[in-house]
Structures are given as structure tokens and as C-alpha cells.
Design a protein around this motif. Structure first.
Motif, PDB file in Angstrom:
ATOM      1  N   ASP A   5     -23.205   3.008 -42.957  1.00  0.00           N
ATOM      2  CA  ASP A   5     -22.447   4.240 -42.730  1.00  0.00           C
ATOM      3  C   ASP A   5     -21.124   4.217 -43.491  1.00  0.00           C
ATOM      4  OD1 ASP A   5     -24.400   5.314 -41.082  1.00  0.00           O
ATOM      5  OD2 ASP A   5     -23.406   4.689 -39.226  1.00  0.00           O
ATOM      6  N   ARG A   6     -20.461   3.080 -43.476  1.00  0.00           N
ATOM      7  CA  ARG A   6     -19.195   2.962 -44.211  1.00  0.00           C
ATOM      8  C   ARG A   6     -19.425   3.132 -45.710  1.00  0.00           C
ATOM      9  NH1 ARG A   6     -16.547  -2.528 -42.833  1.00  0.00           N
ATOM     10  NH2 ARG A   6     -14.963  -1.767 -44.268  1.00  0.00           N
ATOM     11  N   LEU A   7     -20.480   2.499 -46.225  1.00  0.00           N
ATOM     12  CA  LEU A   7     -20.775   2.605 -47.655  1.00  0.00           C
ATOM     13  C   LEU A   7     -21.167   4.043 -48.003  1.00  0.00           C
ATOM     14  CD1 LEU A   7     -21.001   1.215 -50.383  1.00  0.00           C
ATOM     15  CD2 LEU A   7     -23.371   0.626 -49.798  1.00  0.00           C
ATOM     16  N   ARG A   8     -21.949   4.669 -47.153  1.00  0.00           N
ATOM     17  CA  ARG A   8     -22.333   6.060 -47.374  1.00  0.00           C
ATOM     18  C   ARG A   8     -21.084   6.942 -47.469  1.00  0.00           C
ATOM     19  NH1 ARG A   8     -24.739   6.906 -43.008  1.00  0.00           N
ATOM     20  NH2 ARG A   8     -26.742   6.049 -43.624  1.00  0.00           N
ATOM     21  N   ALA A   9     -20.124   6.721 -46.589  1.00  0.00           N
ATOM     22  CA  ALA A   9     -18.889   7.501 -46.595  1.00  0.00           C
ATOM     23  C   ALA A   9     -18.111   7.295 -47.903  1.00  0.00           C
ATOM     24  CB  ALA A   9     -18.016   7.127 -45.396  1.00  0.00           C
ATOM     25  N   VAL A  10     -18.109   6.069 -48.416  1.00  0.00           N
ATOM     26  CA  VAL A  10     -17.434   5.796 -49.694  1.00  0.00           C
ATOM     27  C   VAL A  10     -18.120   6.548 -50.830  1.00  0.00           C
ATOM     28  CG1 VAL A  10     -16.897   4.005 -51.404  1.00  0.00           C
ATOM     29  CG2 VAL A  10     -16.512   3.552 -48.985  1.00  0.00           C
ATOM     30  N   PHE A  11     -19.438   6.509 -50.864  1.00  0.00           N
ATOM     31  CA  PHE A  11     -20.190   7.226 -51.896  1.00  0.00           C
ATOM     32  C   PHE A  11     -19.901   8.731 -51.814  1.00  0.00           C
ATOM     33  CE2 PHE A  11     -22.498   3.464 -52.883  1.00  0.00           C
ATOM     34  CZ  PHE A  11     -23.258   3.698 -54.024  1.00  0.00           C
ATOM     35  N   ASP A  20     -26.304  17.926 -48.960  1.00  0.00           N
ATOM     36  CA  ASP A  20     -27.725  17.923 -49.311  1.00  0.00           C
ATOM     37  C   ASP A  20     -28.157  16.698 -50.118  1.00  0.00           C
ATOM     38  OD1 ASP A  20     -26.097  18.863 -51.407  1.00  0.00           O
ATOM     39  OD2 ASP A  20     -27.797  19.881 -52.351  1.00  0.00           O
ATOM     40  N   VAL A  21     -27.228  15.830 -50.489  1.00  0.00           N
ATOM     41  CA  VAL A  21     -27.562  14.667 -51.311  1.00  0.00           C
ATOM     42  C   VAL A  21     -28.094  13.538 -50.428  1.00  0.00           C
ATOM     43  CG1 VAL A  21     -26.640  12.916 -52.887  1.00  0.00           C
ATOM     44  CG2 VAL A  21     -25.847  15.274 -53.051  1.00  0.00           C
ATOM     45  N   ASP A  22     -29.232  12.984 -50.810  1.00  0.00           N
ATOM     46  CA  ASP A  22     -29.846  11.852 -50.108  1.00  0.00           C
ATOM     47  C   ASP A  22     -29.190  10.563 -50.605  1.00  0.00           C
ATOM     48  OD1 ASP A  22     -31.456  10.050 -48.796  1.00  0.00           O
ATOM     49  OD2 ASP A  22     -33.262  10.547 -49.940  1.00  0.00           O
ATOM     50  N   VAL A  23     -28.062  10.227 -50.008  1.00  0.00           N
ATOM     51  CA  VAL A  23     -27.233   9.116 -50.482  1.00  0.00           C
ATOM     52  C   VAL A  23     -28.004   7.803 -50.490  1.00  0.00           C
ATOM     53  CG1 VAL A  23     -25.106   7.815 -50.085  1.00  0.00           C
ATOM     54  CG2 VAL A  23     -25.136  10.282 -49.704  1.00  0.00           C
ATOM     55  N   GLU A  24     -28.791   7.542 -49.462  1.00  0.00           N
ATOM     56  CA  GLU A  24     -29.500   6.270 -49.342  1.00  0.00           C
ATOM     57  C   GLU A  24     -30.475   6.023 -50.493  1.00  0.00           C
ATOM     58  OE1 GLU A  24     -28.940   8.308 -46.852  1.00  0.00           O
ATOM     59  OE2 GLU A  24     -27.678   7.091 -45.554  1.00  0.00           O
ATOM     60  N   ASP A  48     -11.785  -1.549 -52.427  1.00  0.00           N
ATOM     61  CA  ASP A  48     -10.706  -1.228 -51.482  1.00  0.00           C
ATOM     62  C   ASP A  48     -11.212  -1.152 -50.045  1.00  0.00           C
ATOM     63  OD1 ASP A  48      -8.913  -1.108 -53.584  1.00  0.00           O
ATOM     64  OD2 ASP A  48      -8.848   1.089 -53.655  1.00  0.00           O
ATOM     65  N   GLU A  49     -12.323  -0.450 -49.842  1.00  0.00           N
ATOM     66  CA  GLU A  49     -12.848  -0.245 -48.489  1.00  0.00           C
ATOM     67  C   GLU A  49     -13.294  -1.548 -47.835  1.00  0.00           C
ATOM     68  OE1 GLU A  49     -14.286   1.301 -44.914  1.00  0.00           O
ATOM     69  OE2 GLU A  49     -13.006   2.297 -46.403  1.00  0.00           O
ATOM     70  N   PHE A  50     -13.931  -2.415 -48.609  1.00  0.00           N
ATOM     71  CA  PHE A  50     -14.521  -3.626 -48.031  1.00  0.00           C
ATOM     72  C   PHE A  50     -13.731  -4.891 -48.331  1.00  0.00           C
ATOM     73  CE2 PHE A  50     -17.967  -0.529 -48.478  1.00  0.00           C
ATOM     74  CZ  PHE A  50     -18.393  -0.472 -47.159  1.00  0.00           C
ATOM     75  N   SER A  64     -27.834   1.359 -57.541  1.00  0.00           N
ATOM     76  CA  SER A  64     -28.251   2.303 -56.502  1.00  0.00           C
ATOM     77  C   SER A  64     -27.477   2.020 -55.220  1.00  0.00           C
ATOM     78  CB  SER A  64     -29.753   2.171 -56.223  1.00  0.00           C
ATOM     79  OG  SER A  64     -30.033   0.949 -55.565  1.00  0.00           O
ATOM     80  N   PHE A  65     -27.572   2.950 -54.297  1.00  0.00           N
ATOM     81  CA  PHE A  65     -26.957   2.740 -52.989  1.00  0.00           C
ATOM     82  C   PHE A  65     -27.544   1.491 -52.339  1.00  0.00           C
ATOM     83  CE2 PHE A  65     -26.956   3.184 -48.391  1.00  0.00           C
ATOM     84  CZ  PHE A  65     -25.642   3.520 -48.124  1.00  0.00           C
ATOM     85  N   LYS A  66     -28.863   1.375 -52.377  1.00  0.00           N
ATOM     86  CA  LYS A  66     -29.531   0.242 -51.721  1.00  0.00           C
ATOM     87  C   LYS A  66     -29.112  -1.095 -52.334  1.00  0.00           C
ATOM     88  CE  LYS A  66     -33.494   2.793 -50.043  1.00  0.00           C
ATOM     89  NZ  LYS A  66     -34.911   3.028 -50.050  1.00  0.00           N
ATOM     90  N   VAL A  67     -29.042  -1.152 -53.655  1.00  0.00           N
ATOM     91  CA  VAL A  67     -28.620  -2.392 -54.323  1.00  0.00           C
ATOM     92  C   VAL A  67     -27.190  -2.741 -53.897  1.00  0.00           C
ATOM     93  CG1 VAL A  67     -27.984  -3.386 -56.564  1.00  0.00           C
ATOM     94  CG2 VAL A  67     -30.175  -2.210 -56.301  1.00  0.00           C
ATOM     95  N   THR A  68     -26.330  -1.734 -53.833  1.00  0.00           N
ATOM     96  CA  THR A  68     -24.943  -1.953 -53.441  1.00  0.00           C
ATOM     97  C   THR A  68     -24.854  -2.446 -52.005  1.00  0.00           C
ATOM     98  OG1 THR A  68     -24.312  -0.167 -54.950  1.00  0.00           O
ATOM     99  CG2 THR A  68     -22.649  -0.910 -53.371  1.00  0.00           C
ATOM    100  N   LEU A  69     -25.629  -1.857 -51.118  1.00  0.00           N
ATOM    101  CA  LEU A  69     -25.645  -2.280 -49.721  1.00  0.00           C
ATOM    102  C   LEU A  69     -26.113  -3.729 -49.606  1.00  0.00           C
ATOM    103  CD1 LEU A  69     -25.288  -1.464 -46.751  1.00  0.00           C
ATOM    104  CD2 LEU A  69     -27.647  -0.629 -46.794  1.00  0.00           C
TER     105      LEU A  69
END
Length: 79
Positions: A5-11, A20-24, A48-50, A64-69
Motif C-alpha cells: 500500500d505504501r509503495l502503491r501510494a508512492v507510485f 483507473d490505473v492498475d498500479v500492481e 525517501d519514503e522507505f 515494474s511495481f512487482k519487481v520494486t515491491l
């Protein structure tokens, strides 16, 4: 708030994504906002966030989001 959720918020905030963007399932260069400049802005926002420092290889691999997570999880970043 979970790591995802935190990473999604950063993106969403950094790339100025709409509801409408499928962030995951987002991948680098798949949308106009995530170009090379957006990528570096995103890297800075994630650092900064993490409170982490991404090395050159991690920045390049962040495709990708998944790779970053997964990368953040592997660095020991937790919820």
C-alpha cells in the motif's frame, strides 16, 4: 499500512496516476508518465519514503511495481 500500500501510494503520487490505473501490474515505459525522467523521480521518492539507497543495478532492474515491491522486501523493508 502495508508495504504494498505504501509503495502503491508512492507510485500514484509520483507518477500522478489516475484512479483507473492498475498500479500492481504497471511496467516501466508502459505509460507515458513512467519514462526515464519519471523513473528517476520515482527512484528518489522510493528512497525517501522507505529510507533506502538503491544501487545502480537496482535502479536499472526496477522494471515494474512487482519487481520494486520484491526488491524492497529483499532489502528488509517491512510494513
Amino acid at each position: 499500512m502495508s508495504l504494498s500500500d505504501r509503495l502503491r501510494a508512492v507510485f500514484v503520487e509520483t507518477l500522478e496516476l489516475g484512479e483507473d490505473v492498475d498500479v500492481e501490474n504497471l511496467k516501466y515505459r508502459e505509460i507515458e508518465q513512467w519514462d526515464s525522467l519519471g523513473h528517476m523521480t520515482l527512484v528518489g521518492a522510493i528512497e525517501d519514503e522507505f529510507d533506502v539507497q538503491l544501487d545502480t543495478e537496482q535502479v536499472i532492474d526496477m522494471s515494474s511495481f512487482k519487481v520494486t515491491l520484491d526488491m524492497l522486501s529483499g532489502m528488509g523493508v517491512r510494513d
